[in-house]
Motif scaffolding. Structure first.
Motif, mmCIF file in Angstrom:
data_model
loop_
_atom_site.group_PDB
_atom_site.id
_atom_site.type_symbol
_atom_site.label_atom_id
_atom_site.label_comp_id
_atom_site.label_asym_id
_atom_site.label_seq_id
_atom_site.Cartn_x
_atom_site.Cartn_y
_atom_site.Cartn_z
ATOM 1 N N ALA B 8 0.844 -1.188 0.000
ATOM 2 C CA ALA B 8 0.000 0.000 0.000
ATOM 3 C C ALA B 8 0.881 1.240 0.000
ATOM 4 O O ALA B 8 2.025 1.200 0.436
ATOM 5 N N PHE B 9 0.357 2.344 -0.477
ATOM 6 C CA PHE B 9 1.143 3.572 -0.517
ATOM 7 C C PHE B 9 0.783 4.501 0.640
ATOM 8 O O PHE B 9 1.619 4.910 1.434
ATOM 9 N N ILE B 10 -0.504 4.795 0.745
ATOM 10 C CA ILE B 10 -0.891 5.876 1.639
ATOM 11 C C ILE B 10 -0.732 5.484 3.113
ATOM 12 O O ILE B 10 -0.551 6.338 3.977
ATOM 13 N N GLY B 11 -0.774 4.175 3.402
ATOM 14 C CA GLY B 11 -0.589 3.733 4.780
ATOM 15 C C GLY B 11 0.773 4.150 5.315
ATOM 16 O O GLY B 11 0.887 4.662 6.434
ATOM 17 N N ALA B 12 1.808 3.958 4.533
ATOM 18 C CA ALA B 12 3.150 4.337 4.969
ATOM 19 C C ALA B 12 3.236 5.834 5.199
ATOM 20 O O ALA B 12 3.892 6.303 6.132
ATOM 21 N N VAL B 13 2.563 6.579 4.344
ATOM 22 C CA VAL B 13 2.554 8.035 4.508
ATOM 23 C C VAL B 13 1.925 8.404 5.849
ATOM 24 O O VAL B 13 2.464 9.221 6.608
ATOM 25 N N HIS B 309 14.739 26.085 4.470
ATOM 26 C CA HIS B 309 14.911 24.654 4.686
ATOM 27 C C HIS B 309 13.572 24.011 4.335
ATOM 28 O O HIS B 309 12.673 23.951 5.181
ATOM 29 N N PRO B 310 13.426 23.540 3.108
ATOM 30 C CA PRO B 310 12.094 23.128 2.650
ATOM 31 C C PRO B 310 11.422 22.054 3.502
ATOM 32 O O PRO B 310 12.025 21.049 3.836
ATOM 33 N N GLU B 311 10.182 22.310 3.854
ATOM 34 C CA GLU B 311 9.321 21.257 4.400
ATOM 35 C C GLU B 311 8.466 20.735 3.251
ATOM 36 O O GLU B 311 8.244 21.425 2.254
ATOM 37 N N GLY B 312 7.973 19.516 3.369
ATOM 38 C CA GLY B 312 7.283 18.917 2.238
ATOM 39 C C GLY B 312 5.957 18.289 2.598
ATOM 40 O O GLY B 312 5.294 18.674 3.572
ATOM 41 N N TYR B 313 5.589 17.353 1.788
ATOM 42 C CA TYR B 313 4.318 16.659 1.855
ATOM 43 C C TYR B 313 4.133 15.935 3.186
ATOM 44 O O TYR B 313 3.067 15.983 3.796
ATOM 45 N N LEU B 314 5.183 15.260 3.641
ATOM 46 C CA LEU B 314 5.051 14.491 4.881
ATOM 47 C C LEU B 314 4.830 15.408 6.075
ATOM 48 O O LEU B 314 4.055 15.094 6.977
ATOM 49 N N THR C 303 14.439 7.894 -1.244
ATOM 50 C CA THR C 303 13.120 8.436 -1.577
ATOM 51 C C THR C 303 12.028 7.695 -0.812
ATOM 52 O O THR C 303 12.037 6.473 -0.764
ATOM 53 N N ARG C 304 11.101 8.439 -0.218
ATOM 54 C CA ARG C 304 10.032 7.803 0.563
ATOM 55 C C ARG C 304 8.684 7.819 -0.140
ATOM 56 O O ARG C 304 7.869 6.922 0.055
#
Lengths: 371, 371, 371, 371
Positions: B8-13, B309-314, C303-304
């Motif tokens: 699964a993808f979104i679970g890890a996120v 210092h970029p923050e991202g999606y996570l 990459t995550r």
């Protein structure tokens, strides 16, 4: 030139555009409907007094009678006058380069096409953005199948100069553009929406079948639309969105086109016109630049200087003039004009029909209208 | 956690997001509807065997019975299962953090809102893009009037990963997302269009009144839409355009929002999330960056590290978790949660109703539908 | 963890970085040289009281004596203390993750390398920018020859937070960074120049042979350089320029690297870290993005989440922690750590030697100094 | 015009530039040192046969003797011939517009300044990049103190067209530019480094005091430098870095300038010339665009069309011609030329001295040389 006297904007643009490639000499004009301003403007531009006219009718008559009369006229007046002026010059046997929209109604557009056909003269409409080399490149890429079958596109033309009611303060450009008597039934949709529409069709080769438009007037007291949002359906099943606005604060002249097919996608922005972004399905996005080895003949033809030396709006405009010059020369001297590419009366009519359909769709609550 | 097993993808996120601020421990799960995969996944994540469950029903029952049972559950399964799972945990007195869209039908959404109300538990929906600091900033700017009255907006969410029929090749993510039985009646419009819709409403505070949708399926054999184009009308007269596509070659996760009011305009792009562009009417465009002095308290609250210092999606996703944690803590310990901001069940329902209206509009040829 | 108590910046970054991939638990600390602040900070972070220490010496002794003692320590104190602390933990048989610059003098660096060698423990230095996936990608591209033989590079690290004498106003971060007693002989060159230097070497694999430095102090009363301009000569004939500044108004954390070889060129910017630009000689520039099919294994390893979902500074930092975790696990459990990539004590020493050479070059008027 | 016959690049640029504003007519030329090509080129450009000359000496003599002789000459030949040609025309009482570098040696430059002084005629050098409106804007901003005292700057001019030995394949532009006999002692440093140097001085008003240069020749067999890296020290304590390269793969014509003072910083890029970025200390970065209300009179003077309609390289070049035209008119008719701004013989000499110093510095291993 008809129009373009002191205080006008687009007239000066046409003059520089005509000058850049050395193909035109400005020798005659009816530069203003105000005779004094016409004469003063003519002198400022170095025209002989006897070739500065008080009306376009006089000019068409006199110039067509001279041995050294003008070969072509540029019409840079407000929209509602294009029709009569263009007709007069075509009838006088003079080629016409007309600003857009070509006319105010579809009937006028039809009649002008007839006049052009009868006279055998060229009728060009300055959808000038198609003169940009990378717009030509985009078109060539689609023509040769780099994008595959087109699925959808997004085109926008966003400005902010009409965010307030500056027409009420006497700003000349705003005054006539927001006046139905001079602009026709479309405001923003006619002034810039039609550029976006033409650009999308020019690049993709698609034909519009139907549209659904929601036109708005956000500024109090304004008499024409200043924001236009449309859904588009093209022949063959492609879809599109078109947005034109003159109240989008922070946008100067933000004409953008994105096209997506089943094999690739591309994007181009007028404010950074020397490049386009292209992605082949499954590959990395590329930045294709004007003048680079990747650019095709179609772009090279519209290119004057090497890559990295930005060309701009005036050069793109000049390319339209240059292409028309090639066509005029061929018409005069015989021989083929080669692959000249410029917007014609047919394109002009298509733009007028588009505005007409958008206005009707919106007036009926945003229904789908066939074009 | 329910769902989120191997593959699964979104679970890890969700798991990383929950971990970033150290507010959550993962102690129990029904990680897959396949019991073996559930157990294997659980062991990989270090769960005790007796807290790895074969079904969500078992998990809700057992965890609510334990003294050290979970306080909250994250639901990261395909759309059609959200409703039953969320209902079970709410009924068991466990807070719910549910992926979007919250449910497949409006009726289910209503029923879930009831369940949340009755249980007194939190029902959060991970419209995660609203966790970005500069999205919070945009919202704060509009709230305090920097843009004046909103006139129009443009929001898009463009991807290209479904440009081909990869669902036919067994790509798991594509399979369920293009399957009406698991995704609901909306494909692209439900998967990403709903994010775009929520983002626009979150930032502007506008309420949608009506929409006109043209949904397309461009890939042969696909059973749901993969491209959605909409016109929007908001209460109070603002207009909007929304485009969502999963076949726009060259776009990875291109969620963009532009909003224009009578005093200013702003633009934000998810792929460059640490900045927004803001133009005050008549002034020069500014680039406002996350962590800079110009950023307001609303953005600072969602900011972990200094400007540049970029923050991202996570991190944005983690902010949703952090806000929910504050609400859970307040619910548990008493006291006020402060100004917590996260998407609720009401937002979840609004998204479901949006998808429902878009599907209906398009099915009837692209008519205007009230929302 | 040693350092990183209340009010510190980089300590919190290390903690999140360690948490993101779930590989570390924070169990012990000497979080401040002030015992009260140390204890308060420890409680805030949930440490047991008996594992909050008043000094790093106590911590090293006690933890190495425990069965459940820490396996690794993170050192996040001002520069001048790194040496003694790292040495103490290595000698106590504990792996060390040390912030940069590793030490203040080359002699200390040598001595620390000896200590690591004797203990057989890992000594890692957090040149964190090398954890970015696209930095790994750039390195892999050069390693496999995409750029051909490197000719020249340009690297810069520009900030503006020290444009005024904020150290005089008690700003804690500025105070120690501009104090030779705590920072060492390099100011800007040591704080950020060393990051730029390491990044250039990491990506290209080049060895610096000589440099010519012109360090400046532009802010009145400041005791260390705040702007550094260098010419670089690498073994094999490649050249380079390095600029580090903390007074470049308008730059937040603008670390940029461009590398040019005889077959291609690439560019990467830390503030937009999810992409790099690559041009193969004679071809169009490409934008290679994190998570895309074009990215190599080296990038994929770091990459995550999928393309288009930006990862940022914290994830890059976490990658260093994750790589060190793999190495620790292999050291503990036997087996190979695989291709772990993290900056080691050798890299740490190289950075210290670089700062030393730059300070000497500049002090003698900007002469060429061998490194 | 002298030079600029068939196959030349810069001659055509000068001709379009002279034409754009309608201030010049091309009436005479010695377009090639090859008499046949000279005549053929002249006919192509519509010159009368009797004003197409086989040598510049003939042209200077004949034109100065005519009543309708040329007022000014444009010199667009390879570098080593500039001196003799410019001297001949100045001595003949004809204004000179000379391409850069003005001469090959400092002595020649001095001698030419004398010739100009004696003749009382204008000697202009086409450092054309200073004709860009936003370069004028940057200069005006610094002049009025927006940046405070300048601390440091970075200027670069990166190209890639000489990444391979195309001079060996007969590429005409490459041949003379890499030939010491025709280019002088500087290759890349003279061809483009001098543009970067002039731009930096023009914008900041700083005077260079000393430099340290490391020139390289990366392409085998090339006889002049193709990459130049310099450290700069200006009077008053400001520092700078200058990089010029013709082997930086992926760069087309990437001239960039960044300037930092104690109150602000700005950046400008030639490939996107219609904007500059400006940050006032402690405020958000602004994007100032050509033609916008924020642009000052200095920029407006060099602006032809509204904001958002990009002007490019040719327009910037035309501005130099236009400014010289104003000066010529004032010289002829009396009256003040107003605030004309164009690079003069003094600027030309400064560029030659810069190249000379860079070559000497590098030849001695990269030592500091006073300028």
């Amino acid at each position: 030139m008809v129009g373009g006297g002191q205080g006008a904007f687009i007239g000066a643009v046409h003059r520089i555009a005509a000058r850049i490639d050395g193909e035109y000499d400005l020798c005659a004009g009816a530069l203003s409907s105000n005779p004094e301003r016409a004469l003063a403007s003519a002198r400022e531009l170095g025209l002989a007094d006897d070739r500065s006219y008080g009306s376009f009718e006089d000019m068409a008559a006199a110039e067509s009678a001279r041995n050294d009369g003008i070969e072509a006229v540029a019409i840079v007046t407000p929209n509602h006058t294009h029709y009569a002026i263009a007709k007069a010059f075509l009838s006088a046997g003079i080629h016409v380069i007309c600003d857009k929209p070509m006319t105010v109604t579809v009937d006028e557009a039809d009649s002008l096409l007839d006049a052009a056909r009868e006279s055998g003269k060229i009728l060009a409409v300055t959808y000038n953005y198609t003169g940009y080399p990378m717009v030509r490149e985009a078109r060539a890429m689609i023509e040769r199948g780099d994008l595959g079958a087109i699925r959808t596109l997004r085109v926008q033309y966003a400005q902010d100069w009409l965010s307030e009611a500056i027409e009420a303060d006497g700003q000349k450009q705003a005054e006539w553009r927001t006046d139905p008597a001079r602009s026709g039934a479309g405001g923003c949709i006619g002034d810039i929406g039609t550029h976006a529409y033409h650009l999308a069709c020019f690049v993709t080769g698609l034909k519009l079948e139907a549209l659904c438009a929601d036109l708005s007037t956000f500024v109090d007291g304004r008499r024409l639309d200043d924001n236009a949002q449309l859904l588009l359906r093209f022949a063959g099943g492609a879809k599109g969105m078109l947005w034109a606005s003159q109240v989008a604060v922070g946008n100067e002249n933000n004409l953008e086109l994105e096209v997506y097919g089943d094999k690739g996608g591309l994007a181009w922005r007028q404010e950074q016109p020397n490049e386009l972004t292209f992605t082949r399905l499954g590959e990395t996005p590329q930045r294709i630049t004007r003048g680079s080895p990747a650019a095709s003949d179609a772009a090279a033809r519209a290119t004057r200087i090497p890559a990295g030396h930005p060309e701009g709006y005036l050069e793109a405009f000049a390319t339209i003039y240059q292409e028309v010059a090639a066509a005029i020369r061929a018409a005069r001297d015989g021989g083929s004009p080669g692959d000249v590419v410029f917007p014609t009366g047919e394109d002009g009519k298509s733009g007028v029909a588009f505005v007409d359909a958008a206005v009707r769709s919106s007036a009926e609550g945003g229904i789908w209208v066939d074009v």
